[in-house]
Design a protein around this motif. Structure first.
Motif: not given
Length: 287
Positions: A251-266
């Motif tokens: 999930i972190i990788q997918l959020f990172d690839d989608g530039d959703a860094w805030e969600k990735s950090i959470e």
């Protein structure tokens, strides 16, 4: 398959019927007769294992066959309700069976209406109002969604992709409300894969989180088969904790690839806590 007369040409079908009649009608009536010769206690041995076969035959678009098979199906409902006081066994098997026939063209509105009306009339006649009405509503909702999805899948228009995703999500949410975990997880991954193919990385991550939320942070809780069936995991993943951590990394990788860094950090912060508690400092450093 060799007895599916509907697949033959009109002349061949007419020739077979004039010479042999429709043997399927006789066979289905014989099956119904044998079924009703069984004692109720013996019928329980064939429920739910025979539900698949009965539904499969009832899909044949011949009224006499459908009438015979659905009458058997209704009796199964009656027997289960009498001995269990609920229809969960029938509901679970019906959902599983109908999902196998999801791409079958014979699962159409005509079949749906015929089945619903027959079961509804039977339940009212047998005074199964409480469980019967719930079952009829479930069948109506399920078949409507299955038919909608098949129509959307068969539509070759590009715009139909959004409709397919909507139908898959609708089925997924229906199975969640129904509490049918295997089908819910199956459609989580169908929706996840559709989002990945369309490069909807953020949505793919959110969809994967639906499965992760079903798991516990418990290193001792052995992973059930239902959680492994649709996940592409290594054989070393044996527990809820291990699979949940793997899903979180994905999930972190997918959020990172989608530039959703805030969600990735959470998600990283939540995973960080688990790594610290289990002293997995190597994995922690990789976040």
């Amino acid at each position: 398959p060799c007895l599916q007369l509907e697949s033959f040409t009109a002349n061949k079908r007419k020739r077979i019927l004039s010479r042999y009649k429709d043997l399927r009608i006789e066979a289905s009536n014989d099956f119904k007769t044998m079924w009703f010769c069984l004692h109720e206690q013996h019928k329980l041995y064939f429920i739910p294992s025979q539900i698949y076969g009965v539904i499969r035959v009832s899909l044949i678009p011949v009224q006499d066959i459908r009438t015979a098979m659905i009458r058997v199906l209704c009796d199964m409902i009656y027997v289960i309700n009498k001995h269990e006081d609920n229809l969960s066994i029938f509901e679970n098997e019906f959902v599983t069976v109908m999902d196998k026939f999801a791409n079958e063209p014979l699962v159409d509105k005509i079949f749906k209406e015929y089945l619903i009306n027959a079961i509804d009339d039977f339940c009212k006649a047998k005074k199964l109002a409480r469980n019967g009405s719930k079952l009829v509503d479930m069948i109506d909702n399920l078949l409507s969604r299955i038919i909608e999805l098949r129509v959307a899948v068969n539509d070759c228009e590009t715009a139909a992709l959004d409709l397919q995703m909507h139908c898959v999500r609708s089925l997924m949410e229906f199975y969640e409300r129904l509490g049918h975990l295997p089908m819910y997880i199956k459609y989580i991954y169908q929706l996840h894969e559709m989002n990945r193919r369309l490069q909807n990385k953020i949505e793919a991550g959110h969809t994967l989180m639906l499965h992760a939320k079903l798991l516990d942070w418990d290193p001792d809780k052995v992973l059930e088969e239902v959680h492994m069936k649709y996940t592409q995991t290594h054989q070393s993943v044996k527990t809820h904790d291990q699979l949940k951590k793997k899903l979180y990394r994905d999930i972190i990788q997918l959020f990172d690839d989608g530039d959703a860094w805030e969600k990735s950090i959470e998600v990283c912060k939540e995973l960080q806590i688990q790594y610290e508690q289990s002293f997995e400092y190597v994995n922690l450093s990789a976040l």
